[in-house]
Design a protein around this motif. Structure first.
Motif, short mmCIF file in Angstrom:
data_model
loop_
_atom_site.label_atom_id
_atom_site.label_comp_id
_atom_site.label_asym_id
_atom_site.label_seq_id
_atom_site.Cartn_x
_atom_site.Cartn_y
_atom_site.Cartn_z
N HIS A 88 29.06 38.30 44.52
CA HIS A 88 28.89 37.02 43.83
C HIS A 88 28.43 37.25 42.38
O HIS A 88 28.97 36.66 41.45
N GLN A 89 27.47 38.15 42.21
CA GLN A 89 26.99 38.48 40.86
C GLN A 89 28.11 39.08 40.02
O GLN A 89 28.27 38.74 38.84
N ALA A 90 28.88 39.98 40.62
CA ALA A 90 29.95 40.65 39.88
C ALA A 90 31.04 39.69 39.45
O ALA A 90 31.67 39.87 38.41
N SER A 91 31.26 38.64 40.24
CA SER A 91 32.34 37.71 39.91
C SER A 91 31.88 36.53 39.07
O SER A 91 32.70 35.70 38.66
N ALA A 92 30.60 36.45 38.78
CA ALA A 92 30.06 35.29 38.06
C ALA A 92 30.70 35.10 36.69
O ALA A 92 30.91 33.97 36.25
N GLY A 93 31.07 36.18 36.01
CA GLY A 93 31.64 36.06 34.68
C GLY A 93 33.16 35.96 34.66
O GLY A 93 33.76 35.94 33.59
N LEU A 94 33.79 35.90 35.82
CA LEU A 94 35.26 35.84 35.88
C LEU A 94 35.75 34.41 35.82
O LEU A 94 35.11 33.50 36.36
N ASP A 95 36.90 34.21 35.20
CA ASP A 95 37.51 32.89 35.26
C ASP A 95 38.29 32.78 36.58
O ASP A 95 38.37 33.74 37.35
N GLU A 96 38.86 31.63 36.85
CA GLU A 96 39.53 31.39 38.13
C GLU A 96 40.70 32.35 38.38
O GLU A 96 40.91 32.82 39.50
N THR A 97 41.47 32.65 37.33
CA THR A 97 42.61 33.57 37.48
C THR A 97 42.12 34.97 37.83
O THR A 97 42.65 35.62 38.74
N GLU A 98 41.08 35.42 37.14
CA GLU A 98 40.52 36.75 37.42
C GLU A 98 39.89 36.79 38.82
O GLU A 98 40.04 37.76 39.55
N ARG A 99 39.21 35.71 39.20
CA ARG A 99 38.59 35.63 40.52
C ARG A 99 39.65 35.67 41.61
O ARG A 99 39.49 36.36 42.62
N ALA A 100 40.77 34.98 41.41
CA ALA A 100 41.85 34.98 42.40
C ALA A 100 42.46 36.39 42.53
O ALA A 100 42.76 36.84 43.64
N ALA A 101 42.61 37.07 41.41
CA ALA A 101 43.15 38.44 41.45
C ALA A 101 42.19 39.38 42.16
O ALA A 101 42.59 40.22 42.98
N ALA A 102 40.90 39.23 41.89
CA ALA A 102 39.90 40.08 42.56
C ALA A 102 39.88 39.80 44.06
O ALA A 102 39.79 40.73 44.87
N LYS A 103 40.02 38.53 44.43
CA LYS A 103 40.04 38.17 45.85
C LYS A 103 41.25 38.80 46.54
O LYS A 103 41.12 39.35 47.63
N ARG A 104 42.43 38.75 45.90
CA ARG A 104 43.64 39.38 46.48
C ARG A 104 43.42 40.88 46.66
O ARG A 104 43.79 41.45 47.69
N CYS A 105 42.81 41.50 45.68
CA CYS A 105 42.54 42.93 45.75
C CYS A 105 41.60 43.26 46.92
O CYS A 105 41.86 44.19 47.70
N LEU A 106 40.52 42.50 47.05
CA LEU A 106 39.57 42.74 48.13
C LEU A 106 40.20 42.49 49.50
O LEU A 106 39.97 43.25 50.45
N LEU A 107 41.01 41.44 49.61
CA LEU A 107 41.68 41.16 50.88
C LEU A 107 42.69 42.25 51.23
O LEU A 107 42.81 42.64 52.40
N SER A 108 43.38 42.77 50.23
CA SER A 108 44.30 43.89 50.47
C SER A 108 43.54 45.13 50.94
O SER A 108 43.99 45.84 51.83
#
Length: 123
Positions: A88-108
């Protein structure tokens, strides 16, 4: 297996869910991809710290069975506990597009890990 004696911890057999059989130090070393000597050192340390026990195999007295104690189980389960907060702390500075990409990466990564675990069970 639980011991009814005071001062003894409940034990959780290592590996019974994956293959239906308890495992010993040699099999654990093989599954971890480490040498038997390295596995034995690790098991000895875990036994000394009270996180694991070893005893005779129920059907083959020449082999040993490893069991995880309550303290070992708790220790393992506590290790990833801070991860959600850190993510949560690491993603706090991400915008929605970056957060969605990070989520896809983590799910993969999770899918790859699950597939890896499944292939280990089939071996």
């Amino acid at each position: 297996m639980a011991s009814g004696r005071p001062g003894h911890q409940k034990r959780r057999p290592v590996g019974r869910t994956s293959a239906g059989e308890p495992i010993g130090p040699v099999e654990l070393s093989r599954r971890l991809g480490i040498t038997g000597a390295a596995g034995t050192r690790s098991v000895n340390r875990l036994v000394a710290e009270g996180h694991m026990t070893r005893g005779p195999h129920p059907r083959d007295g020449r082999r040993q069975v490893l069991d995880v104690t309550d303290s070992g189980f708790t220790h393992v389960m506590d290790e990833p506990a801070p991860l959600p907060g850190l993510l949560h702390q690491a993603s706090a500075g991400l915008d929605e597009t970056e957060r969605a990409a990070a989520k896809r990466c983590l799910l993969s990564a999770c899918d790859a890990y699950r597939a890896s675990l499944s292939s280990e069970v089939r071996r």
